[in-house]
Design a protein around this motif. Sequence first.
Motif, PDB file in Angstrom:
ATOM      1  N   GLN A  18     -14.252  66.685  13.858  1.00 35.51           N
ATOM      2  CA  GLN A  18     -13.196  65.816  13.349  1.00 35.51           C
ATOM      3  C   GLN A  18     -12.128  66.634  12.619  1.00 35.51           C
ATOM      4  OE1 GLN A  18     -14.713  62.739  10.748  1.00 35.51           O
ATOM      5  NE2 GLN A  18     -13.549  61.206  11.866  1.00 35.51           N
ATOM      6  N   HIS A  20     -11.470  69.826  13.120  1.00 38.19           N
ATOM      7  CA  HIS A  20     -10.802  70.622  14.144  1.00 38.19           C
ATOM      8  C   HIS A  20      -9.781  69.778  14.899  1.00 38.19           C
ATOM      9  CE1 HIS A  20     -10.310  73.913  16.937  1.00 38.19           C
ATOM     10  NE2 HIS A  20     -10.570  73.108  17.944  1.00 38.19           N
ATOM     11  N   SER A  21     -10.135  68.552  15.210  1.00 33.18           N
ATOM     12  CA  SER A  21      -9.223  67.661  15.914  1.00 33.18           C
ATOM     13  C   SER A  21      -7.987  67.380  15.068  1.00 33.18           C
ATOM     14  CB  SER A  21      -9.944  66.355  16.247  1.00 33.18           C
ATOM     15  OG  SER A  21      -9.062  65.450  16.858  1.00 33.18           O
ATOM     16  N   THR A  22      -8.182  67.165  13.770  1.00 31.17           N
ATOM     17  CA  THR A  22      -7.058  66.912  12.870  1.00 31.17           C
ATOM     18  C   THR A  22      -6.139  68.116  12.819  1.00 31.17           C
ATOM     19  OG1 THR A  22      -8.388  65.394  11.558  1.00 31.17           O
ATOM     20  CG2 THR A  22      -6.446  66.318  10.490  1.00 31.17           C
ATOM     21  N   GLU A  23      -6.703  69.311  12.776  1.00 26.15           N
ATOM     22  CA  GLU A  23      -5.894  70.529  12.759  1.00 26.15           C
ATOM     23  C   GLU A  23      -5.090  70.654  14.040  1.00 26.15           C
ATOM     24  OE1 GLU A  23      -8.766  73.616  12.107  1.00 26.15           O
ATOM     25  OE2 GLU A  23      -9.186  72.949  10.066  1.00 26.15           O
ATOM     26  N   GLN A  24      -5.707  70.334  15.164  1.00 21.51           N
ATOM     27  CA  GLN A  24      -4.984  70.401  16.441  1.00 21.51           C
ATOM     28  C   GLN A  24      -3.872  69.363  16.500  1.00 21.51           C
ATOM     29  OE1 GLN A  24      -8.005  70.108  19.506  1.00 21.51           O
ATOM     30  NE2 GLN A  24      -7.945  72.314  19.794  1.00 21.51           N
ATOM     31  N   ASP A  25      -4.135  68.174  15.989  1.00 21.63           N
ATOM     32  CA  ASP A  25      -3.097  67.133  15.961  1.00 21.63           C
ATOM     33  C   ASP A  25      -1.890  67.601  15.162  1.00 21.63           C
ATOM     34  OD1 ASP A  25      -4.725  65.481  17.467  1.00 21.63           O
ATOM     35  OD2 ASP A  25      -5.331  64.220  15.778  1.00 21.63           O
ATOM     36  N   LYS A  26      -2.136  68.224  14.007  1.00 17.59           N
ATOM     37  CA  LYS A  26      -1.030  68.731  13.184  1.00 17.59           C
ATOM     38  C   LYS A  26      -0.251  69.808  13.930  1.00 17.59           C
ATOM     39  CE  LYS A  26      -3.179  67.881   8.688  1.00 17.59           C
ATOM     40  NZ  LYS A  26      -3.788  68.508   7.502  1.00 17.59           N
ATOM     41  N   MET A  28       0.024  70.177  17.158  1.00 17.51           N
ATOM     42  CA  MET A  28       0.776  69.566  18.256  1.00 17.51           C
ATOM     43  C   MET A  28       2.041  68.876  17.742  1.00 17.51           C
ATOM     44  SD  MET A  28      -0.641  70.508  20.985  1.00 17.51           S
ATOM     45  CE  MET A  28       0.283  69.512  22.110  1.00 17.51           C
ATOM     46  N   LEU A  29       1.965  68.255  16.570  1.00 19.38           N
ATOM     47  CA  LEU A  29       3.157  67.637  15.986  1.00 19.38           C
ATOM     48  C   LEU A  29       4.205  68.689  15.653  1.00 19.38           C
ATOM     49  CD1 LEU A  29       1.622  64.901  13.651  1.00 19.38           C
ATOM     50  CD2 LEU A  29       2.981  64.536  15.721  1.00 19.38           C
ATOM     51  N   ARG A  65       5.327  66.525  30.987  1.00 17.42           N
ATOM     52  CA  ARG A  65       4.180  66.934  30.187  1.00 17.42           C
ATOM     53  C   ARG A  65       3.184  67.654  31.092  1.00 17.42           C
ATOM     54  NH1 ARG A  65       6.027  66.588  25.420  1.00 17.42           N
ATOM     55  NH2 ARG A  65       6.312  64.582  24.487  1.00 17.42           N
ATOM     56  N   TYR A  69      -1.925  65.704  29.661  1.00 14.11           N
ATOM     57  CA  TYR A  69      -1.418  64.674  28.754  1.00 14.11           C
ATOM     58  C   TYR A  69      -1.436  63.338  29.417  1.00 14.11           C
ATOM     59  CZ  TYR A  69      -0.162  67.701  24.968  1.00 14.11           C
ATOM     60  OH  TYR A  69      -0.223  68.552  23.915  1.00 14.11           O
TER      61      TYR A  69
END
Length: 69
Positions: A18, A20-26, A28-29, A65, A69
Amino acid sequence: MTDAERLTRLEERYAHLQRHSTEQDKAMLEIAEQLARLQAELAVLRAQQPGGASSPSEGDAADERPPHY
């Protein structure tokens, strides 16, 4: 391994993924923001070129994309 130990391990793994996923989301933004800025800058520079924005460069696919995606 007891059920309690297995539960603890699974909860730890879940929390790790979880985070790691949050870090990847940031990340990607941040990439999306950089792409938007570059796209705007390119549009300005292309508009200043002879022929203006009506002559897009080869391989310009800003709205496309990657397949994942």
